[in-house]
Scaffold this motif. Structure first.
Motif, PDB file in Angstrom:
ATOM      1  N   ILE A 284       0.850  -1.205   0.000  1.00  0.00           N
ATOM      2  CA  ILE A 284       0.000   0.000   0.000  1.00  0.00           C
ATOM      3  C   ILE A 284       0.885   1.255   0.000  1.00  0.00           C
ATOM      4  O   ILE A 284       0.662   2.201  -0.754  1.00  0.00           O
ATOM      5  CB  ILE A 284      -0.945   0.004   1.224  1.00  0.00           C
ATOM      6  N   GLU A 285       1.915   1.205   0.824  1.00  0.00           N
ATOM      7  CA  GLU A 285       2.796   2.368   0.941  1.00  0.00           C
ATOM      8  C   GLU A 285       3.514   2.643  -0.384  1.00  0.00           C
ATOM      9  O   GLU A 285       3.553   3.771  -0.876  1.00  0.00           O
ATOM     10  CB  GLU A 285       3.816   2.088   2.074  1.00  0.00           C
ATOM     11  N   HIS A 286       4.076   1.586  -0.978  1.00  0.00           N
ATOM     12  CA  HIS A 286       4.769   1.748  -2.265  1.00  0.00           C
ATOM     13  C   HIS A 286       3.815   2.264  -3.336  1.00  0.00           C
ATOM     14  O   HIS A 286       4.171   3.107  -4.147  1.00  0.00           O
ATOM     15  CB  HIS A 286       5.333   0.391  -2.728  1.00  0.00           C
ATOM     16  N   ALA A 287       2.607   1.697  -3.328  1.00  0.00           N
ATOM     17  CA  ALA A 287       1.635   2.074  -4.362  1.00  0.00           C
ATOM     18  C   ALA A 287       1.293   3.556  -4.233  1.00  0.00           C
ATOM     19  O   ALA A 287       1.213   4.279  -5.227  1.00  0.00           O
ATOM     20  CB  ALA A 287       0.385   1.212  -4.235  1.00  0.00           C
ATOM     21  N   ARG A 288       1.124   4.011  -2.991  1.00  0.00           N
ATOM     22  CA  ARG A 288       0.841   5.439  -2.772  1.00  0.00           C
ATOM     23  C   ARG A 288       1.956   6.299  -3.358  1.00  0.00           C
ATOM     24  O   ARG A 288       1.710   7.268  -4.057  1.00  0.00           O
ATOM     25  CB  ARG A 288       0.787   5.717  -1.265  1.00  0.00           C
ATOM     26  N   ARG A 289       3.205   5.878  -3.033  1.00  0.00           N
ATOM     27  CA  ARG A 289       4.334   6.697  -3.485  1.00  0.00           C
ATOM     28  C   ARG A 289       4.483   6.668  -4.997  1.00  0.00           C
ATOM     29  O   ARG A 289       4.811   7.649  -5.629  1.00  0.00           O
ATOM     30  CB  ARG A 289       5.624   6.203  -2.826  1.00  0.00           C
ATOM     31  N   GLY A 291       2.126   6.184  -7.104  1.00  0.00           N
ATOM     32  CA  GLY A 291       0.921   6.671  -7.786  1.00  0.00           C
ATOM     33  C   GLY A 291       0.271   5.591  -8.636  1.00  0.00           C
ATOM     34  O   GLY A 291      -0.159   5.848  -9.761  1.00  0.00           O
ATOM     35  N   TRP A 293      -2.438   1.975  -8.769  1.00  0.00           N
ATOM     36  CA  TRP A 293      -3.597   1.327  -8.158  1.00  0.00           C
ATOM     37  C   TRP A 293      -3.287  -0.126  -7.841  1.00  0.00           C
ATOM     38  O   TRP A 293      -2.608  -0.796  -8.629  1.00  0.00           O
ATOM     39  CB  TRP A 293      -4.771   1.325  -9.130  1.00  0.00           C
ATOM     40  N   ASP A 318      -8.235   5.512   2.758  1.00  0.00           N
ATOM     41  CA  ASP A 318      -7.918   6.022   1.411  1.00  0.00           C
ATOM     42  C   ASP A 318      -6.798   5.264   0.711  1.00  0.00           C
ATOM     43  O   ASP A 318      -6.036   5.845  -0.068  1.00  0.00           O
ATOM     44  CB  ASP A 318      -7.551   7.518   1.451  1.00  0.00           C
ATOM     45  N   ALA A 319      -6.654   3.977   1.013  1.00  0.00           N
ATOM     46  CA  ALA A 319      -5.643   3.189   0.291  1.00  0.00           C
ATOM     47  C   ALA A 319      -6.037   3.160  -1.187  1.00  0.00           C
ATOM     48  O   ALA A 319      -7.223   3.070  -1.510  1.00  0.00           O
ATOM     49  CB  ALA A 319      -5.588   1.777   0.863  1.00  0.00           C
ATOM     50  N   PRO A 320      -5.052   3.227  -2.109  1.00  0.00           N
ATOM     51  CA  PRO A 320      -5.399   3.228  -3.543  1.00  0.00           C
ATOM     52  C   PRO A 320      -5.720   1.806  -4.022  1.00  0.00           C
ATOM     53  O   PRO A 320      -5.103   1.281  -4.939  1.00  0.00           O
ATOM     54  CB  PRO A 320      -4.129   3.763  -4.208  1.00  0.00           C
TER      55      PRO A 320
END
Ligand SMILES: Cc1ncc(COP(=O)(O)O)c(C=O)c1O
Length: 490
Positions: A284-289, A291, A293, A318-320
């Motif tokens: 989740i963290e990597h995906a946020r950084r 950008g 899904w 708000d996890a992508p």
């Protein structure tokens, strides 16, 4: 028999930058057929022989033969692998992309190629076909009554189709179920009812990524997902799976950043391992950084052993993450009802785009399903199936212990509806599947779950949910005889 070794050995070395041996081999074979070097009807050497002579892995040659067969340049018959007639006036139609040439029609799109079924592959559910629930245990009579009741209440006005995201009562019932049982953070407005995970994935691919962008796929992974992504023009990047689930090498985020990451965290499909909590949080963290899904396919979490980890979607606000689920496993595949849960912040942006892509319908089935969930029948059915599948899995494990003709190498995952096992490299999984089909069984070859040219694993995937425990021993003995026959050919 063609003496292919000389030509191929010469041309194989001329690889362009970034081209794999497998891709080069397919290219050389293709041009030898196209430019007439090898005439129609000529027989190619057996894959094992050619692999030995060229110093290549057998799978490399097999893969190239299969690709050219799917494209229509080669065909497999009793003599072996044979060069096809390609001319439009040819009497025999080459299969694959060029199959319609016989009728003077153009070929299919090249991107359809990886999604074409191999000869003999179809959807008839014979024993051991993965993904089929216990059909004989479905409460069909009660379901029929509910659907009939729902039809009686359907107002004429709704026959034109109505709510794009699905019937409001069903969206509310799904949201309630997911909040309580999977820790998904969702309101009914976030739920989109679709006609299957397949459709959910197509929508995600179309709305969240542009053609040419990368999607990371678990390797081995779910073919339905690869099909959806390839059809949307996305580029598949195979990502390995280890004992903790999806295991992207850290450098991959930099070198091949994805637009989408597809994962089956509760019970990796097909290997069965769960994605660990630390990997979920890191993803989740990597995906946020980055950008991107995350598409969380929770296809059979209902049957995980013990309490499955809560859904990734609910782990962080708000996890992508788009959470995907289906009633194909919990009820029956032909129901064609599934759901995607959008992050709250994406609802307003996505819903208008769905209006042109989703054709709402099946109002009565949706209403019937909502009442099935609401009245507690759904969870009661799940409880029964969880017990039944645990019994069926135990029976399968025991039968394999007793009758398997090879050292047993089951993948470590527990629960679910299928088991995956490795086969020694000397026993070709596709051969085993071919012999098993001839005996009325339908295990899947693990090698067919390989993603985008990544090295296939050799093994079998055995669906057991639809095989009654008392029939398992006999089925396993039959499968063991298919394995022996495949070994005798090696
Ligand atoms: C990993 C995975 N996801 C989803 C599905 C279900 O797809 P659908 O809802 O389209 O039937 C399957 C079916 O086999 C599956 O294996």
């Amino acid at each position: 028999m063609i003496d292919a070794t000389h030509l191929l050995r010469h041309q194989l070395v001329q690889r362009s930058a970034g081209q794999t041996v497998r891709q080069r081999l397919a290219e050389v074979l293709r041009s030898a057929v196209l430019d007439g070097t090898w005439e129609a009807g000529a027989v190619l050497p057996a894959s094992r022989v050619l692999a030995r002579e060229l110093g290549l892995g057998r799978n490399t040659v097999l893969h190239a033969y299969e690709q050219l067969t799917a494209e229509g340049y080669l065909s497999a018959d009793r003599q072996g692998t044979v060069v096809c007639h390609l001319g439009p006036r040819s009497g025999s139609a080459p299969p694959g992309l060029h199959a319609a040439q016989r009728y003077g029609l153009p070929p299919l799109a090249r991107r359809a190629l990886p999604t074409l079924l191999q000869p003999g592959e179809d959807e008839t559910p014979l024993p051991f076909l993965p993904g089929i629930p216990a059909l004989d245990q479905f409460p069909l009579e009660r379901w029929r009554r509910r659907v009939a009741q729902a039809w009686r209440a359907v107002p004429t006005g709704t026959l034109a189709g109505r709510d794009v995201g699905g019937e409001p009562v069903l969206r509310a019932a799904i949201a309630g179920y997911l909040r309580a049982s999977r820790g998904v953070r969702c309101a009914p407005e976030q739920v989109v009812v679709t006609s299957g995970t397949q459709e959910s994935l197509v929508l995600c691919a179309q709305l969240l990524a542009d053609p040419g962008e990368r999607v990371w796929m678990e390797h081995p992974g779910y073919l339905g997902a690869s099909t959806a992504f390839v059809s949307a023009g996305l580029q598949l990047v195979p990502v390995p799976v280890d004992a903790e689930g999806l295991a992207p090498p850290p450098a991959l985020w930099r070198r091949q950043p994805p637009r989408l990451v597809y994962t089956t965290p509760s019970h990796q499909y097909p290997l069965g391992v769960p994605l660990s909590l630390s990997r979920r949080l890191a993803l989740i963290e990597h995906a946020r950084r980055a950008g991107c899904w995350v598409l969380e396919d929770d296809y059979d979490s209902e049957f995980c052993r013990g309490v499955p980890l809560a859904a990734m979607q609910g782990l962080a606000p708000d996890a992508p993450v788009v959470y995907l689920g289906t009633f194909s496993k919990t009820l029956y595949p032909a129901l064609r009802l599934a759901y995607a849960v959008l992050p709250e912040g994406a609802v307003d942006a996505v819903m208008p785009a769905l209006a042109r892509r989703l054709s709402p319908g099946r109002v009565a089935e949706q209403e019937a399903l909502a009442s099935f969930i609401h009245d507690g029948e759904f969870t009661a059915h799940l409880r029964r199936m969880r017990r039944l599948y645990a019994e069926r899995q135990a029976a399968l494990r025991q039968a394999l212990q007793q009758a398997w003709p090879l050292p047993l190498a089951l993948s470590p995952g527990e629960g679910g509806m299928h088991l995956a096992m490795a086969l020694p490299s000397a026993v070709d999984d596709r051969e085993v599947v071919r012999h098993a089909r001839a005996r009325g069984l339908e295990p899947r070859a693990l090698s067919t779950y390989a993603v985008a040219g990544a090295t296939p694993l050799n093994g079998l995937v055995l669906g057991y949910a639809n095989v009654p425990a008392e029939q398992v021993s006999e089925r396993v003995r039959t499968l063991a005889s298919a394995v022996r026959q495949a070994m005798a050919r090696e």
